[in-house]
Write a protein that holds these residues in place. Sequence first.
Motif, mmCIF file in Angstrom:
data_model
loop_
_atom_site.group_PDB
_atom_site.id
_atom_site.type_symbol
_atom_site.label_atom_id
_atom_site.label_comp_id
_atom_site.label_asym_id
_atom_site.label_seq_id
_atom_site.Cartn_x
_atom_site.Cartn_y
_atom_site.Cartn_z
ATOM 1 N N TYR A 14 49.307 -8.408 1.024
ATOM 2 C CA TYR A 14 49.514 -8.407 2.480
ATOM 3 C C TYR A 14 48.630 -9.513 3.043
ATOM 4 O O TYR A 14 47.447 -9.287 3.219
ATOM 5 C CB TYR A 14 49.073 -7.092 3.096
ATOM 6 N N THR A 17 45.082 -9.511 1.840
ATOM 7 C CA THR A 17 44.721 -8.236 1.218
ATOM 8 C C THR A 17 45.602 -7.939 0.008
ATOM 9 O O THR A 17 46.810 -8.162 0.043
ATOM 10 C CB THR A 17 44.908 -7.082 2.222
ATOM 11 N N ASN A 39 41.548 6.270 -1.240
ATOM 12 C CA ASN A 39 42.189 5.624 -0.091
ATOM 13 C C ASN A 39 42.246 4.119 -0.307
ATOM 14 O O ASN A 39 41.279 3.509 -0.755
ATOM 15 C CB ASN A 39 41.407 5.904 1.196
HETATM 16 N N1 LIG Z 1 50.921 -3.430 6.241
HETATM 17 C C1 LIG Z 1 49.751 -3.761 5.683
HETATM 18 N N2 LIG Z 1 49.111 -4.878 6.076
HETATM 19 C C2 LIG Z 1 47.945 -5.252 5.510
HETATM 20 N N3 LIG Z 1 47.327 -4.566 4.536
HETATM 21 C C3 LIG Z 1 47.914 -3.440 4.100
HETATM 22 C C4 LIG Z 1 49.150 -2.966 4.657
HETATM 23 N N4 LIG Z 1 49.492 -1.832 4.028
HETATM 24 C C5 LIG Z 1 48.521 -1.580 3.136
HETATM 25 N N5 LIG Z 1 47.570 -2.546 3.177
HETATM 26 C C6 LIG Z 1 46.358 -2.637 2.310
HETATM 27 O O1 LIG Z 1 46.772 -2.503 0.972
HETATM 28 C C7 LIG Z 1 45.859 -1.694 0.255
HETATM 29 C C8 LIG Z 1 46.593 -0.525 -0.376
HETATM 30 O O2 LIG Z 1 47.048 0.329 0.644
HETATM 31 P P1 LIG Z 1 47.931 1.625 0.385
HETATM 32 O O3 LIG Z 1 48.380 2.122 1.698
HETATM 33 O O4 LIG Z 1 48.959 1.306 -0.631
HETATM 34 O O5 LIG Z 1 46.848 2.620 -0.245
HETATM 35 P P2 LIG Z 1 46.971 4.177 -0.610
HETATM 36 O O6 LIG Z 1 46.561 4.287 -2.020
HETATM 37 O O7 LIG Z 1 48.302 4.691 -0.233
HETATM 38 O O8 LIG Z 1 45.841 4.809 0.320
HETATM 39 P P3 LIG Z 1 45.788 6.264 1.002
HETATM 40 O O9 LIG Z 1 45.263 7.172 -0.060
HETATM 41 O O10 LIG Z 1 44.794 6.082 2.088
HETATM 42 O O11 LIG Z 1 47.132 6.607 1.473
HETATM 43 C C9 LIG Z 1 44.782 -1.283 1.242
HETATM 44 O O12 LIG Z 1 43.689 -2.157 1.085
HETATM 45 C C10 LIG Z 1 45.419 -1.490 2.580
HETATM 46 O O13 LIG Z 1 44.467 -1.833 3.540
#
Ligand SMILES: Nc1ncnc2c1ncn2[C@@H]1O[C@H](COP(=O)(O)OP(=O)(O)OP(=O)(O)O)[C@@H](O)[C@H]1O
Lengths: 296, 263
Positions: A14, A17, A39
Amino acid sequence: MAAVIRTSGLTKNYGGTVGLTGLDLEVTAGTVFGCLGPNGAGKTTLLRLLVGLLHPSQGRAEVLGIDVAHDPDEVHRRVGYLPGDFRAYPDLTGEEYLRFLGDLRGGVDAATVEELAERLKLDLSRRIGALSHGNRQKVGIVQAFMHDPPVLILDEPTSGLDPLMQREFLELVRGARADDRTILLSSHILTEVEAVADVVGILRQGRMVTVDSVEDLKARALRRIDLTFGHEPPMAVLAATPGVRELRADGRRAHLVVVGSTADLVAALAPYRVEDLVSHDADLEEIFLAHYAEEG
Amino acid sequence: MSVHVYRKTLRDQRRAVVGWGAAVALLVLLMAALWPSVRDIFDADLLAAYPEPFQRLFDLEAMATGAGFLNAELFSIILPGMFIAYGVGRGARLIAGEEQDGVLEVVVVTPLSRTRLLLEKATGLATGIVGLDAVLLVVTVVGSIVIDMAIPIGHAAVGAVAMVLIGVQHGWLALAVGAATGRRTLAVAAASAVAVAGYALHVIGALVEAVAPWQPLSPFTQAIDAGPVSGTVPVGFAWLAITALMVVAAAIPLFTRRDLVTA
Ligand SMILES: Nc1ncnc2c1ncn2[C@@H]1O[C@H](COP(=O)(O)OP(=O)(O)OP(=O)(O)O)[C@@H](O)[C@H]1O
Ligand SMILES: [Mg+2]
């Protein structure tokens, strides 16, 4: 056995990121795959890539042999999907909403919907906007299961459910596996995944750091145990017991960590007077620690 | 072919069409009720007092007829403004709004393609605007008969079509920008900016000689220059319809290829 879900080099950035990095994953038919991770680990990113809501920066994802990027609608036809933050049209009743989604899928069996709602104790006649968080989540679960899809992709499915409903949900998942469906679900909660998954993958900072059967993971799991003795703790005996780590005394109490099975510890304690024993389930972080400790 | 998203889009507009329809009806009837006294004023030699460009812009001469009066008072800014506001507000909500509310995610993960989703919503929006327009047509015709404004039904219909076209064009623009970006505020802002620019071009083109050649680029000019309540169907109508379709077509690949935003 054929892989139902297959990714190769799947990567999502992203902007700057990292969402997911170079993931090669295979989930075989009839498997419950639990995706664990703290998270921001990339669980939601992986699940949204698998249903084509996100487009990969690199690599590809296949579901039932269909390239998701190439033919998302054919994948959608065969998948039940529950988003991590499920929202439905608040002005519709559960029944109206599920009928709408069912229509988009070419019609679903009303009896199936009713049975699911009954099992989850969900009142379909109420407006979704008026439902509690947990009840709204049930609507999300019903819509994912109602067309009997061969593949289920569920992002933190039990969030908001009370313990009774969590158990019912796990029963649903077991039933789906018994029907040879393939399920990929994400969670923060190890015990929940343990209870239902065959294989667990642990994501961390966009990388799948381990993929393991639940048995192996359990064998490696750490458990914190607090023992209260009727006398001075037998520290030398405890220290000599296989699997015991981080041993420390505190008056008549001993604190320790056991790796894997507690059988040896229990045997070693037999001659002593143990007044109290408290065991804490290893949390996710400790599983990671165990994993890294093993890797050296 | 089953069109469930189209039907839902219509159902979601029921209440809004009734509300906006009531406002449109009230406005038209109010203006119609004013007509007899205005006609008496314009019978006097008031026109000559205005500079010639203003006469052209506001079609003051025509104020002496019922159609001219409605064109000047309703069909040149208030009604286009209302139809644009309705179209833009709805259009931005249909994809970008639902997406930002998080409700679109599950709808997209069905066998329905994103293209189909966009097209059904666009058609549903246009149908809603036509519904609002039907109210306009009926009250205009009824008002004309009751107040004796002598507006032929055909002329009223041309005026009504002009409102549909300008409303659909801006509404589809908001829908398209929302589909391309997933951002509702941006969709509203972009479509509103186009509306304001189009109106400015229409007005300035009438007043400033140097700008006049550019004036036909304005959707307002295309829609209302001939009246719009009048006996001629301007070619501008085709231009409005074609550009509206082009905007939606352009949004299809952008919507299909992008990531859906999360709530
Ligand atoms: N739309 C976006 N724009 C920018 N960064 C993003 C976006 N979506 C996710 N990220 C980043 O990608 C990484 C992975 O996020 P993701 O939502 O897949 O994690 P997760 O394992 O589902 O977390 P959680 O347990 O909090 O749901 C994180 O660092 C997040 O900040
Ligand atoms: Mg997540």
